[in-house]
Every structure is written in C-alpha cells, then in structure tokens.
Design an enzyme around this catalytic site. Structure first.
Site, PDB file in Angstrom:
ATOM      1  N   GLY A 215       0.817  -1.202   0.000  1.00 55.35           N
ATOM      2  CA  GLY A 215       0.000   0.000   0.000  1.00 55.35           C
ATOM      3  C   GLY A 215       0.855   1.257   0.000  1.00 55.35           C
ATOM      4  CB  SER A 216       0.153   4.625   1.313  1.00 55.69           C
ATOM      5  OG  SER A 216      -1.021   4.835   0.555  1.00 55.69           O
ATOM      6  CB  ALA A 217       4.325   1.315   3.480  1.00 54.74           C
TER       7      ALA A 217
END
Length: 486
Positions: A215-217
């Site tokens: 995801g956004s990591a």
C-alpha cells in the site's frame, strides 16, 4: 588348470570386481544421497546423541537440551519459545529443523568441521565435537516490544540497525512453542498436527516468508525514485500532477482517501504527508517503468536469494506493466508485494543516506568454549539512492509523522520519520485491509545514522477501522522506543 577351473576363477574375479564397484558406488557416489534419505535415521540419532549448542540473544541462551532416556539421547528445549520462534525456528526429532536451527544445524549439532582443530584426526577417531553456539543480532527489549505490540493480531515486525544491517527484532504472530514437538512421542505428533491444522497458521514466519501488498508505505520508494531521477527537484514546489488523475489508457480515476488531496499540482511534501494516491501514481508513471524497477530492486525487491542467513520470500515489483498498472504499483497496489523484512530495508536505506546494508540475523558463530569461528561483518547490499535523495525523503517521512498520517509514531525526545500504508486486497477489495507502517527513529539533535528502522504489518485485525496509522504505527513506536532506551 582345467578350462572349468579357469572359468570359475574368472567368474569369481568378475564377482569381486562387481562387488567393489557396487561398494564404491554406494559408499562414495551415493553416500550423500543415502545420508540424507528420509528413511535413514542414523544421522538423526547421531544429531541428538549429545546436547545441541545454544542460540543466544544477548547474554541469554534461549535454547537448551534435556536428556530423554529414549532412542534419542537428548531433545531440544526452548526458553520463551513463542517469543523467539520466528528467530530460532524449531529442531524436532521427528520433523527436522527450520530457521536458524536449520541453517546452522551443522554447528549446533557439532558436525561442522570448523569446530575442530584436528579435523582429520576427529574423522579417523569418529570423535564428536560439542555443539557450537549461534549469537544472534536480536535485541531482547525490541523483540519483546514487537511481540507485545502485535498481541493477538496476525502480523509481523522486522527491525534493522540501518548502519550495519543487524536485525534487531523479528516477530510473527500468532506464534508457537517449538518445544511442543521437539521430541518423538505421540504427544509431540499431536502438537504438530494441531499446529498444522490451526487456521491462524502460527508456524508461518510472516516477517520473512510472507508477502503483502505494501500500500502507501511503498510511496517512500516512489518518492525516492522521483527525486533521484530528477522528475521532482524540490519537495515543496508544485508538481504537474493533475486532478483527477485518470489511469493511462483507461477512464478510471485514481482516487484519494482524503479530499485534501483533491487539488491539482500538490507538492511532493504535501502528497507524502497526506498520502495522496493521485500524485504518487502520476509521479511513478513519470519516472517510468525501468527506473521504478531499478529503484525497487535496489531496496531488495525481486531478489530470490535474500538470505539472513534464513532465506526470505521474494518481494515482487513487476518488471512488465502498462502505465495504468505502473501507476497502481507506484502506490503499493496491483501486483506489488513485500515482506516486512524488505520494507524495513526501505526505511533503513533512507536512514543510512541511501545505502542499504545486507540484513543479518547472526552476529557470530562460536565453539562451546566461546572461540569465534565466524564473525559476521556489515556488508553493503546496494547504494539504492544518492545521499541527497535520502536526505530529502527523510524530511518527507519526518513531516508525515509530525503533521500527517503517522502521528501515532511520535516519540518525545526523538526525531521519527515514517510512512503509513493501508493496502486493500481480496475480490473487489473485500478482505480486511493490511495495515502497514515503516519508520526510523533517532535521538533529537543527533547527526549519526538513526539506530533503528522498522516495518510493521497487521494482516488481520478485528478493529472497526483498519489503518496503518491507527494499528501499525503504535507497534513501531514501541519497538523504536525500546532500541532508543537501550
């Protein structure tokens, strides 16, 4: 001599030659195969004919051996087995070895030739050396904080010392006790079968052997690629990212999780602080597939032989994608998948001025008397990005913690940089999202490389709202606090 006698002598000679050939084939050419045949119990009996060496965490030995009085003289025991299971693995008389118990079995069992000063004489005399000891890099306080923070949730933690690559914590929950099936009794078999049938898969090492969409990591990697390639030259200047951003070749807009992102031209700083999908997806396409692949691989993606020495599962960033898929991959979706270990390497590489060190779980191997037979020295894995780029990304990560989605990771008296991630998965995104947080931390005012970087994933939570900032960031904070306090 009669003709019959000569024929009989020739036949006997041929039999002798055939016997010698067969003996040579079995004892020389097939020796290795026969030694490791599953039906051959001799090596197992020999392995447990004396106490195994210890696996150590700091000054503590977290494994032991006890006499059985049975067919196998000794069996393995574990101190705080569930706490360190993701590190030690298991050594079972029935089911073999895993993790460090497997990779360092020769040393622990006493068969490693490095344990002997007179290897030839020991081989002739068939003398066994005492098992050696494995000194791990694990920090007990960090490990305890990781397991305590994960609690009953399915998840994992990997923490690394950025300057050296030493693994400080490696946790996977739910866990198990390797001592429950270390022997060969009916009770050991029942314990094994119970663990195999457990739907929570407690024997899966989620920190090393399981991949998840980050995801956004993953936007940390995309931001680094955009800066290192010159697509972005000023993190505070407006970008050319449009809104709405329609995925190339489609009519599908890339939506954001907050309306604050719904403006064209957001700066990279704002986009990272608010975790704007539209900006980072657009920038990933601007960087291009080749450069995005190269940057991801510099942090450990697509490496099938990432050994710690326990081998990690291969983290994936596709090398063949169209631009729409690249946009999704640049925000950690589509087919992108990572182990917590590799995401910890991402955070550690940024903390270490762009240099990613090879992750190591073993500090040294030693004989029973403490004499070192191998010392693990820090080794560079890749120079992932330039020091200047790493410094810019650290600013972005620090802003995300101070002012954005990572506020739950703030530590008094320390500078913390991090990035949240909430990755959807399942058919039509119906599965419980994966909650991620990657971060580094350093004492306030320190110019040294931060002493800890961490990645946390919560894979299945009963919380009503699943976010990286809400679930994973507090776990990361507790692990980093433990290291800073040490």
């Amino acid at each position: 001599m009669s003709v019959t006698g000569r024929r009989a002598g020739t036949f006997c000679l041929l039999l002798i030659v055939a016997l010698c050939a067969q003996a040579t084939r079995v004892q020389v050419f097939q020796a290795e195969e026969l030694n490791h045949n599953g039906a051959n119990q001799r090596l197992v009996i020999e392995r447990y004919s004396q106490p195994r060496g210890g696996i150590r965490v700091g000054a503590d030995t977290v494994t032991g051996s006890e006499a059985t009085g049975g067919r196998f003289d000794f069996k393995r025991t574990y101190t705080d087995g569930p706490l360190f299971a993701a590190v030690t693995g298991y050594s079972s008389q029935t089911y073999g070895n895993s993790q460090l118990e497997g990779t360092e079995d020769a040393l622990l069992s006493g068969t490693d030739p490095r344990l002997s000063g007179w290897a030839v004489w020991d081989a002739v005399a068939r003398r066994r050396n005492p098992g050696g000891d494995v000194y791990t890099t694990i920090d007990r306080a960090a490990q305890e904080a990781a397991v305590r923070g994960l609690g009953g949730q399915r998840g994992a933690v990997a923490a690394i010392e950025p300057a050296t690559g030493r693994i400080l914590a490696l946790a996977s929950t739910p866990s198990y006790d390797p001592g429950d099936f270390a022997g060969a009794s009916a009770g050991d078999q029942e314990a094994w079968n119970r663990l195999q049938a457990d739907p929570g898969r407690p024997m899966l090492n989620r920190a090393l052997r399981q991949t998840y969409p980050p995801g956004s990591a993953f936007k940390v990697v995309t931001a680094a690629a955009a800066l290192d390639s010159g697509v972005v030259t000023d993190i505070e200047a407006p970008t050319d990212a449009p809104y709405p951003y329609v995925l190339p070749g489609t009519e599908t807009p890339l939506v954001n999780d907050t309306r604050a992102c719904d403006e064209p031209g957001q700066s990279l700083d704002t986009a990272m602080t608010l975790s704007c999908n539209s900006v980072l997806g657009h920038l990933g396409v601007r960087v291009g597939l080749d450069r995005m692949v190269a940057t991801a691989e510099a942090f450990g993606f697509n490496d099938p032989r990432l050994d710690t020495p326990v081998r990690a599962a291969r983290s994936v960033f596709d090398t063949r994608m169209d631009e729409a898929q690249l946009a999704l991959s640049s925000i950690g979706q589509f087919d992108t998948a990572a182990t917590p270990l590799v995401m910890a390497m991402v955070a550690a590489g940024m903390a270490n001025n762009g240099t990613v060190m090879r992750p190591q779980l073993v500090d040294r191997l030693a004989r029973a008397d403490g004499t070192v037979v191998r010392l693990t020295r820090p080794a560079v894995y890749r120079q992932a990005v330039s020091p200047g780029t790493a410094g810019q990304v650290r600013r972005l990560m620090a802003n995300a913690v101070e002012n954005g989605t990572g506020r739950a990771a703030r530590i008094p008296g320390a500078v913390v940089g991090g990035k949240t991630g909430t990755a959807e998965h399942g058919v039509d995104n119906s599965g419980t999202p994966y909650a991620w947080f990657i971060a580094w931390a350093a004492p306030a005012g320190s110019d040294a490389v931060p002493p800890v970087a961490v990645a946390v994933v919560i894979a299945d939570s009963s919380a009503t709202e699943v976010t990286g900032g809400g679930l994973a960031a507090p776990v990361a904070r507790s692990v980093m606090q433990a290291v800073l306090a040490g």
